[in-house]
Enzyme design. Structure first.
Site, PDB file in Angstrom:
ATOM      1  N   LYS A  12       0.928  -1.159   0.129  1.00  0.00           N
ATOM      2  CA  LYS A  12       0.105   0.003  -0.172  1.00  0.00           C
ATOM      3  C   LYS A  12       0.877   1.287  -0.051  1.00  0.00           C
ATOM      4  O   LYS A  12       1.887   1.211  -0.528  1.00  0.00           O
ATOM      5  CB  LYS A  12      -0.970  -0.139   0.887  1.00  0.00           C
ATOM      6  CG  LYS A  12      -1.722  -1.306   1.278  1.00  0.00           C
ATOM      7  CD  LYS A  12      -2.674  -1.444   2.262  1.00  0.00           C
ATOM      8  CE  LYS A  12      -3.452  -2.735   2.016  1.00  0.00           C
ATOM      9  NZ  LYS A  12      -4.707  -2.890   3.003  1.00  0.00           N
ATOM     10  N   HIS A 100      -8.508  -3.130  -6.297  1.00  0.00           N
ATOM     11  CA  HIS A 100      -8.245  -3.161  -4.740  1.00  0.00           C
ATOM     12  C   HIS A 100      -9.455  -2.542  -4.423  1.00  0.00           C
ATOM     13  O   HIS A 100      -9.665  -1.363  -4.744  1.00  0.00           O
ATOM     14  CB  HIS A 100      -6.852  -2.771  -4.442  1.00  0.00           C
ATOM     15  CG  HIS A 100      -6.597  -2.906  -2.969  1.00  0.00           C
ATOM     16  ND1 HIS A 100      -7.346  -2.258  -1.854  1.00  0.00           N
ATOM     17  CD2 HIS A 100      -6.207  -4.193  -2.495  1.00  0.00           C
ATOM     18  CE1 HIS A 100      -6.740  -2.865  -0.769  1.00  0.00           C
ATOM     19  NE2 HIS A 100      -6.194  -3.918  -0.818  1.00  0.00           N
ATOM     20  N   GLU A 174     -11.194 -10.569  -1.646  1.00  0.00           N
ATOM     21  CA  GLU A 174     -10.487  -9.680  -0.286  1.00  0.00           C
ATOM     22  C   GLU A 174     -12.086  -9.187   0.053  1.00  0.00           C
ATOM     23  O   GLU A 174     -12.481  -8.108  -0.240  1.00  0.00           O
ATOM     24  CB  GLU A 174      -9.735  -8.873  -0.692  1.00  0.00           C
ATOM     25  CG  GLU A 174      -8.592  -9.090  -1.170  1.00  0.00           C
ATOM     26  CD  GLU A 174      -7.426  -8.132  -1.012  1.00  0.00           C
ATOM     27  OE1 GLU A 174      -6.370  -8.490  -0.277  1.00  0.00           O
ATOM     28  OE2 GLU A 174      -7.276  -7.073  -1.539  1.00  0.00           O
ATOM     29  N   GLY A 180      -7.411  -5.139   6.794  1.00  0.00           N
ATOM     30  CA  GLY A 180      -6.840  -3.931   7.822  1.00  0.00           C
ATOM     31  C   GLY A 180      -7.517  -3.930   8.981  1.00  0.00           C
ATOM     32  O   GLY A 180      -7.359  -3.082   9.919  1.00  0.00           O
TER      33      GLY A 180
HETATM   34  P1  PGA Z   1      -4.409  -6.674   5.226  1.00  0.00           P
HETATM   35  O1  PGA Z   1      -4.711  -6.240   3.846  1.00  0.00           O
HETATM   36  O2  PGA Z   1      -3.738  -8.012   5.022  1.00  0.00           O
HETATM   37  O3  PGA Z   1      -3.782  -5.540   5.661  1.00  0.00           O
HETATM   38  O4  PGA Z   1      -6.016  -6.871   5.761  1.00  0.00           O
HETATM   39  C1  PGA Z   1      -4.815  -6.725   2.685  1.00  0.00           C
HETATM   40  C2  PGA Z   1      -5.055  -6.257   1.537  1.00  0.00           C
HETATM   41  O5  PGA Z   1      -5.535  -4.975   1.458  1.00  0.00           O
HETATM   42  O6  PGA Z   1      -4.888  -6.638   0.503  1.00  0.00           O
END
Ligand code: PGA
Length: 262
Positions: A12, A100, A174, A180
């Site tokens: 990110k 995403h 996802e 997150g």
């Molecule tokens: P995370 O993010 O592992 O921090 O939950 C995953 C992503 O956004 O690809």
């Protein structure tokens, strides 16, 4: 059909030159010959912030591939601030992450299904591989709309691609409520969606494409939960955000040993 396990790290908008160097060094030092990878069994992709993509490519352990986190819908030109896919290709970037949820639901100028599909189509046309992210919001899951949402996101891409193009894609499921948040989908919840996605691909694209497609799971994956998730038949790897910024991301990669499709 054996599908090669696939682990992506999504940094990110995190990192500095120093932090990236230190992280890549730590990954190299835990590995043999600067590489942990049995590249015959697992594929690893790191999506770095755009500014650091080329530097990261040079610093990663051997066998790791690099990705950008976005690209433009078409060829370059008068599009201030955009990154056309052919520039990524020119710099030797292997992958781009598209769709995403942080871009689909961004605070400013979110990307709808049509925009994501055009980006995927163009990136593939210049020879990039695409990690295509899909997933439902919490309120959509609670309204029992998970598959409806995921299939709508898949269909807009399907409508633009030839069957062969699917060879260049990995699908990352996802659930937005798991990203997150520390709230990981249970292995059964993830498996159920992956299984239904594969079923949809069988029907709409073809058995061969569906059997070969890596469907990876993303959303709060950590070394402590990756192994259990990896054991599910239709979970072919992970897309990892926060935990890909740490040295023990290597432990998540290592779950290819327990994962792997039958
Ligand atoms: P995370 O993010 O592992 O921090 O939950 C995953 C992503 O956004 O690809």
């Amino acid at each position: 059909m054996v599908r090669k396990f696939f682990v992506g790290g999504n940094w990110k908008a995190n990192g500095t030159t120093e932090k990236i160097k230190t992280l890549c060094e730590s990954w190299k030092s835990t590995t043999k010959d600067g590489s942990t990878l049995d590249t015959g069994s697992v594929e690893v992709m790191i999506a770095a912030p755009m500014l650091y993509v080329t530097m990261t490519k040079d610093l990663l352990p051997k066998g790791f591939q690099v990705a950008a986190q976005n690209s433009w819908t078409g060829k370059g030109g008068a599009f201030t601030g955009e990154t056309p896919a052919e520039m990524l290709k020119d710099l030797g970037v292997d992958w781009v992450v598209l769709g995403h949820s942080e871009r689909r639901h961004a605070e400013f100028g979110s990307e709808d299904e049509e925009v994501v599909a055009r980006k995927v189509e163009y990136a593939i046309s210049v020879g990039l591989n695409v990690c295509l992210c899909i997933g439902e919001l919490l309120e959509e899951r609670e309204a029992d709309k998970t598959m409806e949402v995921c299939i709508k996101q898949m269909k807009s891409v399907k409508d633009k691609l030839s069957k062969d193009s699917w060879d260049k894609i990995v699908v990352a499921y996802e659930p937005v409520w798991a990203i997150g948040t520390g709230k990981v989908a249970t292995p059964d919840q993830a498996q159920e969606v992956h299984d239904q996605l594969r079923g949809w691909m069988k029907k709409e694209i073809g058995d061969d494409v569906a059997d070969k497609m890596r469907i990876i799971y993303g959303g709060s994956v950590k070394p402590s939960n990756a192994e259990e998730l990896s054991k599910k038949a239709d979970i072919d790897g992970f897309l990892v955000g926060g935990a890909s910024l740490k040295p023990d991301f290597i432990d998540i990669i290592e779950t290819y040993k327990t994962g792997g499709s039958a």
